[in-house]
Design a protein around this motif. Structure first.
Motif, short mmCIF file in Angstrom:
data_model
loop_
_atom_site.label_atom_id
_atom_site.label_comp_id
_atom_site.label_asym_id
_atom_site.label_seq_id
_atom_site.Cartn_x
_atom_site.Cartn_y
_atom_site.Cartn_z
N THR A 331 0.85 -1.19 0.00
CA THR A 331 0.00 0.00 0.00
C THR A 331 0.88 1.25 0.00
N GLY A 332 0.77 2.03 -1.06
CA GLY A 332 1.57 3.25 -1.12
C GLY A 332 1.76 3.73 -2.54
N GLY A 333 2.44 4.86 -2.65
CA GLY A 333 2.85 5.39 -3.93
C GLY A 333 4.32 5.09 -4.15
N HIS A 334 4.87 5.65 -5.20
CA HIS A 334 6.27 5.38 -5.53
C HIS A 334 7.19 5.96 -4.45
N VAL A 335 6.96 7.22 -4.10
CA VAL A 335 7.82 7.89 -3.12
C VAL A 335 7.66 7.28 -1.74
N SER A 336 6.42 7.12 -1.29
CA SER A 336 6.19 6.60 0.07
C SER A 336 6.68 5.17 0.21
N SER A 337 6.57 4.37 -0.85
CA SER A 337 7.00 2.97 -0.77
C SER A 337 8.52 2.86 -0.68
N PHE A 338 9.23 3.79 -1.31
CA PHE A 338 10.68 3.83 -1.14
C PHE A 338 11.05 3.97 0.32
N ILE A 339 10.22 4.74 1.04
CA ILE A 339 10.53 5.07 2.43
C ILE A 339 10.00 4.02 3.40
N LEU A 340 8.78 3.50 3.13
CA LEU A 340 8.04 2.74 4.14
C LEU A 340 8.15 1.22 4.03
#
Length: 357
Positions: A331-340
């Motif tokens: 669950t996430g976008g490209h940017v948030s998934s890089f982080i989370l």
């Protein structure tokens, strides 16, 4: 409703980041130097010849790849682990090596290994860079927790990035479209040579190749061409660079006006025709045209549910082209998934290596 709103928030974050970085032009645009002139012509010819001859056949004819023997220095060492940095001359064929900028012709890697673990009982995964991933730290953070399971991490610094970045290039914004193809070609050849070195000279029991975003495309290509089974982990990756630059947010960071004016483009090019030419050129990076890997069950894609950079259908295309591969959605976008989602990436690495048993 909460899940839908959360997904939209992740998608919005991608677009907010894209607006700041691309639409407002606070950072340089991609390909502000145009198509790439003779380098573009050369790369198109080489790639089309390979596709016509058959990638699998050509790959078999050119195995083993040129040998690499990095010159190492120790960065740090503890009772349980060791981090080394190595350099070597890119093993690309002469035509490609001459086309690379001088700064990109020397490759740099870091190797993080567990100590006191026999190589034949250990695994090693080569991590390839996504767009804008200079240096090593981001990928070492993914690989570091896997040391306790005797999984080593080898991080390759991409051509055009970090210490390999040309002096005229600002940040990750490649100057020419041909640079994108050169970056990919060199990354693939260097990774193939490194995998052969890890296997034959270092003696690792299992090997894998992993990459984020653009690095995931390269990882899929390398894994496809490898003569023996590998764990292949494309993370947040499209099936082709065309999906990222012609459909996703990166299209807003591309210097379309320059490409339209470039002498390499036909007279009277419109934006629509220029984008179509870009799609045609970047179709050379379409991984669905590559052979199915030797063990597709050891291929695990990790994709984001609300990715503004990578369309869902692009992930699905590659999954469909490689039957028995697996897609895991976070669950996430490209940017948030890089982080989370490092833990999801790490679990995919573990499971991919496990499936080589």
């Amino acid at each position: 409703m909460v899940a839908v709103n959360l997904g939209f928030a992740h998608y919005l974050l991608d677009h907010l980041y894209g607006t700041i970085m691309h639409r407002l032009r606070l950072a340089p645009q991609f390909f502000s130097g145009g198509w790439g002139g003779q380098n573009m012509v050369l790369l198109e010819q080489i790639t089309r010849q390979l596709l016509q001859q058959g990638l699998q056949q050509v790959s078999a004819q050119h195995w083993p790849p040129p040998a690499v023997r990095p010159i190492w220095k120790t960065v740090w060492e503890s009772r349980t682990a060791k981090l080394q940095e190595g350099i070597f001359v890119t093993p690309c064929e002469e035509l490609v090596r001459r086309a690379l900028p001088f700064e990109s012709q020397t490759a740099r890697v870091r190797l993080l290994t567990p100590k006191n673990a026999p190589r034949h009982r250990s695994s090693c995964v080569v991590h390839l860079a996504g767009t804008g991933d200079h240096g090593f730290e981001r990928r070492l953070r993914i690989g570091g927790p896997l040391l306790k399971e005797n999984i080593a991490t080898l991080v390759l610094e991409s051509p055009y990035y970090g210490n390999r970045r040309p002096k005229l290039q600002r940040g990750a914004r490649l100057l020419c479209v041909s640079d994108l193809l050169l970056l990919g070609r060199a990354t693939i050849e260097e990774t193939r040579s490194l995998l052969h070195w890890l296997d034959k000279e270092e003696g690792y029991g299992k090997l894998g190749v992993c990459g984020l975003s653009m690095g995931g495309v390269h990882a899929a290509m390398v894994g496809s061409l490898h003569p023996t089974p590998l764990a292949i982990l494309p993370l947040l990756a499209p099936h082709s660079a065309a999906a990222a630059f012609c459909e996703g947010i990166l299209q807003y960071g591309t210097a379309w006006d320059v490409l339209m004016r470039d002498e390499a483009a036909a007279t009277g090019m419109t934006l629509e025709k220029t984008m179509e030419r870009m799609r045609t050129i970047l179709s050379l990076t379409d991984v669905t045209k590559f052979p199915i890997p030797k063990n597709p069950k050891a291929v695990i894609f990790v994709a984001a549910t609300d990715d503004g950079y990578i369309p869902k259908h692009s992930v699905q295309q590659l999954h469909d082209a490689w039957p028995e591969s697996e897609v895991r959605w976070v669950t996430g976008g490209h940017v948030s998934s890089f982080i989370l989602h490092n833990k999801a990436f790490q679990q995919a690495i573990r499971d991919g290596l496990q499936r080589l048993d």
